[in-house]
Scaffold this active site. Structure first.
Site, PDB file in Angstrom:
ATOM      1  CG  ASP A   1      34.258  44.014  40.779  1.00 33.34           C
ATOM      2  OD1 ASP A   1      34.995  43.031  41.007  1.00 33.34           O
ATOM      3  OD2 ASP A   1      34.000  44.425  39.628  1.00 33.34           O
TER       4      ASP A   1
ATOM      5  CD1 TRP B   1      37.104  46.104  34.994  1.00 40.32           C
ATOM      6  CD2 TRP B   1      35.349  45.080  34.048  1.00 40.32           C
ATOM      7  NE1 TRP B   1      37.574  45.299  33.988  1.00 40.32           N
ATOM      8  CE2 TRP B   1      36.523  44.662  33.393  1.00 40.32           C
ATOM      9  CE3 TRP B   1      34.123  44.576  33.616  1.00 40.32           C
ATOM     10  CZ2 TRP B   1      36.510  43.765  32.325  1.00 40.32           C
ATOM     11  CZ3 TRP B   1      34.105  43.675  32.562  1.00 40.32           C
ATOM     12  CH2 TRP B   1      35.287  43.283  31.926  1.00 40.32           C
TER      13      TRP B   1
ATOM     14  CE  LYS C   1      40.264  40.373  34.815  1.00 36.53           C
ATOM     15  NZ  LYS C   1      38.973  40.968  35.147  1.00 36.53           N
TER      16      LYS C   1
HETATM   17  C1  LIG Z   1      37.602  41.409  34.744  1.00 34.83           C
HETATM   18  C2  LIG Z   1      36.788  42.172  35.681  1.00 34.83           C
HETATM   19  C3  LIG Z   1      35.384  42.020  35.745  1.00 34.83           C
HETATM   20  C4  LIG Z   1      34.622  41.111  34.802  1.00 34.83           C
HETATM   21  O1  LIG Z   1      34.806  39.791  35.158  1.00 34.83           O
HETATM   22  P1  LIG Z   1      34.095  38.601  34.350  1.00 34.83           P
HETATM   23  O2  LIG Z   1      34.373  37.449  35.254  1.00 34.83           O
HETATM   24  O3  LIG Z   1      34.746  38.510  33.021  1.00 34.83           O
HETATM   25  O4  LIG Z   1      32.652  38.905  34.252  1.00 34.83           O
HETATM   26  C5  LIG Z   1      34.689  42.748  36.674  1.00 34.83           C
HETATM   27  N1  LIG Z   1      35.307  43.585  37.520  1.00 34.83           N
HETATM   28  C6  LIG Z   1      36.643  43.767  37.486  1.00 34.83           C
HETATM   29  C7  LIG Z   1      37.278  44.702  38.457  1.00 34.83           C
HETATM   30  C8  LIG Z   1      37.420  43.060  36.571  1.00 34.83           C
HETATM   31  O5  LIG Z   1      38.744  43.232  36.552  1.00 34.83           O
END
Ligand SMILES: *Cc1c(COP(=O)(O)O)cnc(C)c1O
Length: 352
Positions: free
Chosen positions: A169, A102, A193
């Site tokens: 993030d 990511w 998540k």
């Molecule tokens: C799943 C994930 C993403 C991507 O998320 P989307 O909402 O599918 O774009 C980005 N960063 C991390 C750390 C993730 O686990």
């Protein structure tokens, strides 16, 4: 019986949240209308949005500290682009920690808008650790990091110390552990998540850092536009926002982040304890950098694979196959995962 859902995302949600959400789909607030067929501008939905944003800032202890909470769309993946659009001046430079898939996707998008320096990377060991003791250049507009690496099962324990802006993030560990959230200038997280269903992205941003790049920003990508319109510049994802609100209410009723952190530690400890003491299993991530959300491990004796897989499947466990880039297994034990489910998995590992 409901399965033991170890899926990495979309994630397990509290059963009581799913029940309330399903009721609201039929009849919301006794309006004799569904939540998903009323106007997002109706008083009933505006109250949901306001309460959701309020809960976010309250749980993160960022109330009255100059931050706005936003519920946007496009997933965390669109934030990879929105962050540089809003924070990186034309000709400016930003620094990124490359700690997994990511992170590298965030780097790829940011490169479309400027000079990106990878401050440190753990790619050399298939991202099984968090880099440390790296130098942070002084000419950066911001530093970007990924708090929890969902695929590889590592988690940052000590965040970069920098005088410039810090962006994180937190898609896969937001609301899971106590942090000084005021050390971050911008936090983003795809809901699916650890907070709700897919379809909305949480952004928490310090107001004063915005509007300073001199860039022309398309409206949908401009945080200031979304703040001015209270996350209603376009039709918000009403159902995901509502379910996120219910999950945050659930978290608050448990005692907030401090309370869930203890439970999360307990869950992770019993699982890692088994991985470390059972010779049939081995952890993938370096011990000191292990994630309390995504536990990655492998079998040391492949001849046991068939038996292990059929046993956990028969016990109603779902979603523990590892990501294709790591292999092995990944047990995601997000906030809503009960300790009892983790115990079921541990007992199977013990008996193998
Ligand atoms: C799943 C994930 C993403 C991507 O998320 P989307 O909402 O599918 O774009 C980005 N960063 C991390 C750390 C993730 O686990």
């Amino acid at each position: 019986m409901k399965k033991h859902n170890f899926s990495a995302g979309p994630c397990i949600l509290p059963q009581e949240v799913l029940k309330k959400a399903s009721e609201a789909v039929i009849n919301f607030n006794n309006l004799d209308l569904s939540l998903i067929e009323i106007s997002h501008r109706s008083a009933d939905f505006v109250a949901v949005m306001e309460h959701a944003k309020d809960l976010v800032l309250e749980l993160l202890d960022l109330k009255d500290k100059g931050y706005s909470a936003l519920f946007l769309q496009g997933g965390a993946s669109l934030e990879f682009l929105m962050v540089p659009y809003n924070l990186l001046p034309e000709g400016g430079k930003a620094g990124y920690l490359d700690t997994g898939t990511w992170s590298s996707k965030a780097i790829k998008e940011a490169k479309l808008l400027g000079d990106i320096e990878v401050i440190a990377s753990s790619k050399d060991a298939n991202y099984n650790y968090i880099p440390k003791n790296y130098a942070i250049p002084s000419d950066l507009a911001y530093v970007h990091c990924t708090s929890n690496n969902t695929i590889f099962g590592t988690q940052i324990k000590n965040f970069p110390k920098t005088d410039t802006l810090l962006v994180c993030d937190m898609s896969s560990d937001i609301f899971s552990r106590k942090l000084d959230f005021s050390q971050f200038d911008l936090i983003y997280a795809g809901a699916q998540k650890n907070m709700g269903p897919a379809g909305t992205t949480l952004v928490v941003v310090k107001d004063e850092i915005l509007g300073k790049t001199g860039r022309k920003i398309p409206s949908m990508l401009d945080y200031q536009v979304h703040i001015a319109k209270d996350s209603m510049f376009n039709t918000p994802a009403v159902f995901p926002v509502y379910v996120s609100m219910l999950t945050l209410e659930w978290l608050k009723s448990l005692g907030g982040i401090e309370a869930i952190e203890k439970i999360n530690e307990e869950k992770a400890n019993i699982l890692y304890q088994e991985i470390d003491t059972n010779p049939l299993f081995q952890g993938v991530a370096k011990k000191e950098d292990r994630s309390n959300m995504n536990v990655t491990f492998i079998l040391t004796d492949e001849s046991k694979k068939e038996k292990f897989d059929s046993t956990w499947k028969a016990a109603g466990i779902s979603g523990i196959n590892g990501h294709r880039s790591v292999g092995g297994y990944r047990a995601s034990i997000y906030n809503a995962m009960p300790l009892e489910s983790v115990q079921v998995l541990v007992n199977i590992m013990k008996a193998l």
